[in-house]
Design a protein around this motif. Structure first.
Motif, PDB file in Angstrom:
ATOM      1  N   SER A   1       0.815  -1.221   0.000  1.00  0.00           N
ATOM      2  CA  SER A   1       0.000   0.000   0.000  1.00  0.00           C
ATOM      3  C   SER A   1       0.843   1.262   0.000  1.00  0.00           C
ATOM      4  O   SER A   1       0.388   2.319  -0.411  1.00  0.00           O
ATOM      5  CB  SER A   1      -0.948  -0.001   1.202  1.00  0.00           C
ATOM      6  N   SER A   2       2.091   1.197   0.488  1.00  0.00           N
ATOM      7  CA  SER A   2       2.988   2.341   0.437  1.00  0.00           C
ATOM      8  C   SER A   2       4.423   1.843   0.459  1.00  0.00           C
ATOM      9  O   SER A   2       4.717   0.744   0.945  1.00  0.00           O
ATOM     10  CB  SER A   2       2.747   3.298   1.609  1.00  0.00           C
ATOM     11  N   PHE A   3       5.327   2.653  -0.093  1.00  0.00           N
ATOM     12  CA  PHE A   3       6.734   2.269  -0.159  1.00  0.00           C
ATOM     13  C   PHE A   3       7.335   2.150   1.241  1.00  0.00           C
ATOM     14  O   PHE A   3       8.162   1.274   1.506  1.00  0.00           O
ATOM     15  CB  PHE A   3       7.506   3.285  -0.991  1.00  0.00           C
ATOM     16  N   THR A   4       6.918   3.020   2.148  1.00  0.00           N
ATOM     17  CA  THR A   4       7.424   2.972   3.522  1.00  0.00           C
ATOM     18  C   THR A   4       7.054   1.648   4.191  1.00  0.00           C
ATOM     19  O   THR A   4       7.882   1.013   4.856  1.00  0.00           O
ATOM     20  CB  THR A   4       6.862   4.141   4.343  1.00  0.00           C
ATOM     21  N   ILE A   5       5.798   1.234   4.026  1.00  0.00           N
ATOM     22  CA  ILE A   5       5.356  -0.029   4.630  1.00  0.00           C
ATOM     23  C   ILE A   5       6.090  -1.210   4.011  1.00  0.00           C
ATOM     24  O   ILE A   5       6.475  -2.157   4.710  1.00  0.00           O
ATOM     25  CB  ILE A   5       3.830  -0.177   4.489  1.00  0.00           C
ATOM     26  N   THR A   6       6.312  -1.176   2.693  1.00  0.00           N
ATOM     27  CA  THR A   6       7.058  -2.248   2.030  1.00  0.00           C
ATOM     28  C   THR A   6       8.472  -2.353   2.592  1.00  0.00           C
ATOM     29  O   THR A   6       8.968  -3.447   2.894  1.00  0.00           O
ATOM     30  CB  THR A   6       7.114  -2.007   0.518  1.00  0.00           C
ATOM     31  N   GLN A   7       9.139  -1.208   2.746  1.00  0.00           N
ATOM     32  CA  GLN A   7      10.489  -1.207   3.309  1.00  0.00           C
ATOM     33  C   GLN A   7      10.489  -1.722   4.742  1.00  0.00           C
ATOM     34  O   GLN A   7      11.347  -2.523   5.135  1.00  0.00           O
ATOM     35  CB  GLN A   7      11.067   0.206   3.267  1.00  0.00           C
ATOM     36  N   ALA A   8       9.525  -1.261   5.546  1.00  0.00           N
ATOM     37  CA  ALA A   8       9.444  -1.703   6.940  1.00  0.00           C
ATOM     38  C   ALA A   8       9.192  -3.204   7.017  1.00  0.00           C
ATOM     39  O   ALA A   8       9.720  -3.886   7.906  1.00  0.00           O
ATOM     40  CB  ALA A   8       8.342  -0.937   7.671  1.00  0.00           C
ATOM     41  N   ALA A   9       8.392  -3.723   6.087  1.00  0.00           N
ATOM     42  CA  ALA A   9       8.110  -5.165   6.080  1.00  0.00           C
ATOM     43  C   ALA A   9       9.362  -5.968   5.761  1.00  0.00           C
ATOM     44  O   ALA A   9       9.600  -7.034   6.348  1.00  0.00           O
ATOM     45  CB  ALA A   9       7.011  -5.465   5.059  1.00  0.00           C
ATOM     46  N   ILE A  10      10.199  -5.476   4.833  1.00  0.00           N
ATOM     47  CA  ILE A  10      11.453  -6.169   4.510  1.00  0.00           C
ATOM     48  C   ILE A  10      12.382  -6.183   5.723  1.00  0.00           C
ATOM     49  O   ILE A  10      12.987  -7.208   6.055  1.00  0.00           O
ATOM     50  CB  ILE A  10      12.139  -5.491   3.307  1.00  0.00           C
ATOM     51  N   VAL A  11      12.478  -5.030   6.396  1.00  0.00           N
ATOM     52  CA  VAL A  11      13.302  -4.957   7.612  1.00  0.00           C
ATOM     53  C   VAL A  11      12.776  -5.937   8.660  1.00  0.00           C
ATOM     54  O   VAL A  11      13.549  -6.681   9.290  1.00  0.00           O
ATOM     55  CB  VAL A  11      13.315  -3.524   8.172  1.00  0.00           C
ATOM     56  N   ALA A  12      11.451  -5.942   8.861  1.00  0.00           N
ATOM     57  CA  ALA A  12      10.852  -6.831   9.859  1.00  0.00           C
ATOM     58  C   ALA A  12      11.106  -8.292   9.521  1.00  0.00           C
ATOM     59  O   ALA A  12      11.393  -9.114  10.405  1.00  0.00           O
ATOM     60  CB  ALA A  12       9.352  -6.565   9.963  1.00  0.00           C
ATOM     61  N   PHE A  13      11.018  -8.644   8.230  1.00  0.00           N
ATOM     62  CA  PHE A  13      11.224 -10.037   7.825  1.00  0.00           C
ATOM     63  C   PHE A  13      12.638 -10.510   8.151  1.00  0.00           C
ATOM     64  O   PHE A  13      12.836 -11.538   8.808  1.00  0.00           O
ATOM     65  CB  PHE A  13      10.944 -10.197   6.330  1.00  0.00           C
TER      66      PHE A  13
ATOM     67  N   ALA B   1      13.463   5.933  12.485  1.00  0.00           N
ATOM     68  CA  ALA B   1      14.198   5.247  11.423  1.00  0.00           C
ATOM     69  C   ALA B   1      15.683   5.136  11.766  1.00  0.00           C
ATOM     70  O   ALA B   1      16.303   4.078  11.609  1.00  0.00           O
ATOM     71  CB  ALA B   1      14.003   5.973  10.096  1.00  0.00           C
ATOM     72  N   ARG B   2      16.269   6.228  12.246  1.00  0.00           N
ATOM     73  CA  ARG B   2      17.691   6.193  12.599  1.00  0.00           C
ATOM     74  C   ARG B   2      17.935   5.308  13.822  1.00  0.00           C
ATOM     75  O   ARG B   2      18.929   4.566  13.880  1.00  0.00           O
ATOM     76  CB  ARG B   2      18.191   7.607  12.861  1.00  0.00           C
ATOM     77  N   LEU B   3      17.041   5.368  14.790  1.00  0.00           N
ATOM     78  CA  LEU B   3      17.175   4.526  15.981  1.00  0.00           C
ATOM     79  C   LEU B   3      17.057   3.051  15.601  1.00  0.00           C
ATOM     80  O   LEU B   3      17.750   2.195  16.158  1.00  0.00           O
ATOM     81  CB  LEU B   3      16.096   4.903  16.999  1.00  0.00           C
ATOM     82  N   LEU B   4      16.193   2.772  14.637  1.00  0.00           N
ATOM     83  CA  LEU B   4      16.048   1.408  14.132  1.00  0.00           C
ATOM     84  C   LEU B   4      17.363   0.910  13.546  1.00  0.00           C
ATOM     85  O   LEU B   4      17.793  -0.224  13.819  1.00  0.00           O
ATOM     86  CB  LEU B   4      14.944   1.381  13.080  1.00  0.00           C
ATOM     87  N   SER B   5      18.024   1.726  12.745  1.00  0.00           N
ATOM     88  CA  SER B   5      19.289   1.329  12.127  1.00  0.00           C
ATOM     89  C   SER B   5      20.365   1.073  13.179  1.00  0.00           C
ATOM     90  O   SER B   5      21.137   0.115  13.066  1.00  0.00           O
ATOM     91  CB  SER B   5      19.753   2.407  11.146  1.00  0.00           C
ATOM     92  N   ILE B   6      20.418   1.930  14.190  1.00  0.00           N
ATOM     93  CA  ILE B   6      21.403   1.742  15.263  1.00  0.00           C
ATOM     94  C   ILE B   6      21.172   0.404  15.968  1.00  0.00           C
ATOM     95  O   ILE B   6      22.106  -0.361  16.228  1.00  0.00           O
ATOM     96  CB  ILE B   6      21.337   2.911  16.264  1.00  0.00           C
ATOM     97  N   GLY B   7      19.900   0.129  16.279  1.00  0.00           N
ATOM     98  CA  GLY B   7      19.579  -1.123  16.953  1.00  0.00           C
ATOM     99  C   GLY B   7      19.959  -2.339  16.128  1.00  0.00           C
ATOM    100  O   GLY B   7      20.513  -3.317  16.641  1.00  0.00           O
ATOM    101  N   LEU B   8      19.677  -2.298  14.815  1.00  0.00           N
ATOM    102  CA  LEU B   8      19.980  -3.442  13.958  1.00  0.00           C
ATOM    103  C   LEU B   8      21.482  -3.628  13.768  1.00  0.00           C
ATOM    104  O   LEU B   8      21.965  -4.749  13.626  1.00  0.00           O
ATOM    105  CB  LEU B   8      19.287  -3.270  12.604  1.00  0.00           C
TER     106      LEU B   8
ATOM    107  N   VAL C   1      21.047  -3.074   6.495  1.00  0.00           N
ATOM    108  CA  VAL C   1      21.272  -2.329   5.249  1.00  0.00           C
ATOM    109  C   VAL C   1      19.963  -1.772   4.721  1.00  0.00           C
ATOM    110  O   VAL C   1      19.882  -0.613   4.285  1.00  0.00           O
ATOM    111  CB  VAL C   1      21.947  -3.243   4.199  1.00  0.00           C
ATOM    112  N   GLN C   2      18.890  -2.570   4.778  1.00  0.00           N
ATOM    113  CA  GLN C   2      17.585  -2.090   4.311  1.00  0.00           C
ATOM    114  C   GLN C   2      17.072  -0.942   5.179  1.00  0.00           C
ATOM    115  O   GLN C   2      16.471   0.013   4.681  1.00  0.00           O
ATOM    116  CB  GLN C   2      16.579  -3.241   4.322  1.00  0.00           C
ATOM    117  N   SER C   3      17.326  -1.013   6.474  1.00  0.00           N
ATOM    118  CA  SER C   3      16.850   0.055   7.360  1.00  0.00           C
ATOM    119  C   SER C   3      17.537   1.380   7.059  1.00  0.00           C
ATOM    120  O   SER C   3      16.967   2.451   7.268  1.00  0.00           O
ATOM    121  CB  SER C   3      17.092  -0.326   8.828  1.00  0.00           C
ATOM    122  N   MET C   4      18.767   1.322   6.554  1.00  0.00           N
ATOM    123  CA  MET C   4      19.485   2.543   6.190  1.00  0.00           C
ATOM    124  C   MET C   4      18.816   3.258   5.013  1.00  0.00           C
ATOM    125  O   MET C   4      18.978   4.465   4.827  1.00  0.00           O
ATOM    126  CB  MET C   4      20.938   2.214   5.833  1.00  0.00           C
ATOM    127  N   MET C   5      18.064   2.512   4.206  1.00  0.00           N
ATOM    128  CA  MET C   5      17.377   3.088   3.046  1.00  0.00           C
ATOM    129  C   MET C   5      15.927   3.436   3.341  1.00  0.00           C
ATOM    130  O   MET C   5      15.210   3.901   2.458  1.00  0.00           O
ATOM    131  CB  MET C   5      17.444   2.107   1.874  1.00  0.00           C
TER     132      MET C   5
END
Length: 432
Positions: free
Chosen positions: A239-251, A308-315, A419-423
């Motif tokens: 439904s949105s590019f942001t959700i698609t990216q978040a889903a890849i990170v979550a997977f 988003a940045r905090l997510l990248s740091i955590g990962l 890497v995906q979270s950085m994008m």
């Protein structure tokens, strides 16, 4: 702060549920190996059965999470929350009664069947409940608090397991699960988004204003709509590019988490002869670090750095955590690595908060259910890939001497999510 105080009964419900399910984690490896391979420190059949269990649970939750999320949007969070709170009592109750090989297999079957419906549903519905009652600006903090309460329950549960016998561990866990279900039913108010009644009761107390035939057709229409969970999942994720990216990170993040959960305890038992008490010590360190991070660190850093940045740091630190495990040459390394929890446990609340802000107030259950659904795909894939790898490199047939090789491969999966979270680019949230 007043809104967070209003969620106190939800917090207690989540605490009791997590306390009950986490309490048995340090003991289940010993129980499994005692039932299947008594007197041994390495047991391939135990690893394969654990992997099969995780994969089957993933298949079930892939379907059930979007469905339960949709049903909670229609019938209310509390009504749907009742199902997992009650059903999760059964598996631990079986091992509380007896832990012989026959009873272990009975537990194993019930655990798979019930977890296919219930695994992860309490946190998922709790997040939707929070999103109903907290505006977008405060959700990252609220989601962090929910995760922090889960971590606090994890610490309390593992500390309790550390000082109880195996039999008492399962008995106390069952008792706490019963208390949690009763507490939720008595004290937790149902969630509403606004002054209008959002939810339709499953059993209505009012006289219908239309014919019973029309009412039945309307109910069936809503039920059929909810049952289209897979279609809802795919349409939501695109439904949105942001959700698609978040889903890849979550997977990929969950792919690594599930792989580590299925491999780490067997790796430590084979490599360093860890038992229930040492598992509990390790989990307490990790849990305390995670609790401090989610309750104290995340509320401070999230508004400053952004989710988003905090997510990248955590990962990033999640990757470091796994690579340290894989090359552990001493039994002290896992304890040091566990302390990295203070730096990576806020990645999941960040993902959930980002997704929550991309949908409207009437789709919070669907949003959290769909993200849980994509995480369930990881629950299917991860054991199929990493369980055979773990069993191979812990056995005498390993192609080369590297017992932590499977955990290093799990670390590479975590690196993909980093890497995906950085994008990841977060668009402005939908206003409630």
């Amino acid at each position: 702060m007043e809104k967070l105080y209003g969620l106190s009964h939800l917090f207690m419900t989540v605490f009791l549920h997590n306390f009950a399910i986490f309490m048995v984690v340090p003991a289940i490896t010993d129980v499994t190996m005692a039932a299947l391979c008594p007197g041994q420190d390495e047991c391939s059949i135990a690893i394969y059965l654990t992997g099969f269990q995780q994969a089957m649970i993933g298949v079930g939750t892939l379907v059930m999470m979007p469905l339960l999320g949709n049903l909670s949007d229609k019938y209310g969070r509390k009504a749907i929350l009742t199902v997992p709170m009650i059903l999760t009592i059964i598996p631990t109750g079986i091992l509380a009664y007896n832990r012989t090989k026959k009873f272990f297999y009975v537990y194993y079957v019930f655990k798979i069947l019930i977890s296919m419906v219930c695994e992860g549903s309490v946190p998922c519905l709790a997040l939707a409940y929070v999103a109903d009652n907290i505006p977008e600006s405060g959700r990252s903090t609220a989601f962090g608090i929910i995760s922090g309460i889960g971590s606090a329950a994890f610490v309390c549960a593992t500390l309790s397991a550390r000082f109880l016998s195996t039999a008492q561990t399962f008995q106390v866990s069952t008792f706490i699960a019963v208390i949690g279900a009763v507490y939720m039913k008595l004290f937790l108010p149902d969630s509403v988004i606004d002054d209008r009644h959002l939810y339709t009761p499953i059993i209505s107390q009012q006289k219908p204003t239309v014919s019973s035939v029309d009412a039945k057709l309307e109910r069936n229409k809503h039920l059929l709509k909810a049952l289209r969970s897979f279609k809802d999942l795919t349409s939501f994720l695109t439904s949105s590019f942001t959700i698609t990216q978040a889903a890849i990170v979550a997977f990929f993040s969950n792919l690594a988490d599930v792989g580590l959960h299925g491999s780490m305890l067997y790796f430590l038992k084979a490599q360093f002869h860890f038992d229930k008490n040492q598992f509990a010590d390790l989990m307490v360190i990790s849990g305390i670090s995670g609790t401090v991070s989610q309750l104290l660190v995340m509320p401070i850093l999230a508004p400053i750095l952004g989710e988003a940045r905090l997510l990248s740091i955590g990962l990033f630190f999640h990757c470091v955590h796994m690579f340290l495990y894989s090359i552990a040459w001493s039994s002290l390394v896992p304890y040091a690595s566990a302390m990295f929890s203070i730096l990576f446990v806020f990645s999941q609340p960040c993902i959930r908060s980002i997704v929550s802000k991309q949908v409207g107030p009437h789709e919070q259950g669907k949003a959290q259910g769909c993200i849980s659904g994509i995480c369930s795909v990881a629950h299917i894939v991860s054991p199929l890939v990493f369980s055979p790898l773990t069993a191979l490199f812990l056995s005498e047939k390993a192609p080369f001497n590297f017992p932590g090789f499977s955990i290093m491969c799990i670390g590479f999966a975590s690196m993909v999510s980093f890497v995906q979270s950085m994008m990841l680019r977060v668009v402005p949230p939908i206003l409630s």
